[in-house]
Scaffold this motif. Structure first.
Motif, PDB file in Angstrom:
ATOM      1  N   SER A 189       0.825  -1.216   0.000  1.00 46.02           N
ATOM      2  CA  SER A 189       0.000   0.000   0.000  1.00 46.02           C
ATOM      3  C   SER A 189       0.861   1.269   0.000  1.00 46.02           C
ATOM      4  O   SER A 189       0.493   2.273  -0.607  1.00 46.02           O
ATOM      5  CB  SER A 189      -0.941   0.004   1.204  1.00 46.02           C
ATOM      6  N   ASP A 190       2.033   1.238   0.655  1.00 55.29           N
ATOM      7  CA  ASP A 190       2.929   2.394   0.654  1.00 55.29           C
ATOM      8  C   ASP A 190       3.547   2.608  -0.728  1.00 55.29           C
ATOM      9  O   ASP A 190       3.719   3.753  -1.169  1.00 55.29           O
ATOM     10  CB  ASP A 190       4.036   2.228   1.690  1.00 55.29           C
ATOM     11  N   ILE A 191       3.851   1.520  -1.422  1.00 53.03           N
ATOM     12  CA  ILE A 191       4.398   1.615  -2.776  1.00 53.03           C
ATOM     13  C   ILE A 191       3.342   2.206  -3.714  1.00 53.03           C
ATOM     14  O   ILE A 191       3.625   3.091  -4.527  1.00 53.03           O
ATOM     15  CB  ILE A 191       4.866   0.235  -3.284  1.00 53.03           C
ATOM     16  N   GLU A 192       2.105   1.734  -3.590  1.00 51.65           N
ATOM     17  CA  GLU A 192       1.013   2.244  -4.428  1.00 51.65           C
ATOM     18  C   GLU A 192       0.739   3.720  -4.138  1.00 51.65           C
ATOM     19  O   GLU A 192       0.503   4.506  -5.054  1.00 51.65           O
ATOM     20  CB  GLU A 192      -0.242   1.406  -4.219  1.00 51.65           C
ATOM     21  N   ALA A 193       0.786   4.118  -2.873  1.00 53.06           N
ATOM     22  CA  ALA A 193       0.558   5.515  -2.501  1.00 53.06           C
ATOM     23  C   ALA A 193       1.667   6.401  -3.074  1.00 53.06           C
ATOM     24  O   ALA A 193       1.393   7.502  -3.566  1.00 53.06           O
ATOM     25  CB  ALA A 193       0.498   5.661  -0.984  1.00 53.06           C
ATOM     26  N   TYR A 194       2.903   5.927  -3.034  1.00 54.66           N
ATOM     27  CA  TYR A 194       4.003   6.707  -3.601  1.00 54.66           C
ATOM     28  C   TYR A 194       3.822   6.851  -5.111  1.00 54.66           C
ATOM     29  O   TYR A 194       4.011   7.941  -5.654  1.00 54.66           O
ATOM     30  CB  TYR A 194       5.347   6.045  -3.288  1.00 54.66           C
ATOM     31  N   ALA A 195       3.454   5.779  -5.777  1.00 57.30           N
ATOM     32  CA  ALA A 195       3.238   5.831  -7.230  1.00 57.30           C
ATOM     33  C   ALA A 195       2.137   6.840  -7.565  1.00 57.30           C
ATOM     34  O   ALA A 195       2.258   7.616  -8.520  1.00 57.30           O
ATOM     35  CB  ALA A 195       2.884   4.451  -7.769  1.00 57.30           C
TER      36      ALA A 195
END
Length: 65
Positions: free
Chosen positions: A42-48
């Protein structure tokens, strides 16, 4: 949790860049357990999403005569 390699592939960047983006030095929260670094998907998706840009229409600045 996902590995540095998986996170880098998800963002289409190098592993080295992924390490640079890992908190505390970078904007993506991570877990550090010894020398191991892991990320929440979820943190990777939020950064993207935060890197996403939207196209804009070109502005007409004057007469093109």
């Amino acid at each position: 949790m996902i590995t540095v390699q998986d996170a880098a592939e998800s963002l289409k960047i190098s592993r080295r860049t992924m390490y640079d983006l890992a908190a505390p030095g970078g904007p993506i929260p991570c877990y550090r357990i010894g020398r191991t670094v892991r990320f929440e998907q979820s943190d990777i998706e939020a950064y993207a999403q935060s890197c996403r840009s939207t196209p804009t229409k070109p502005q007409n600045v004057g007469d093109s005569r």
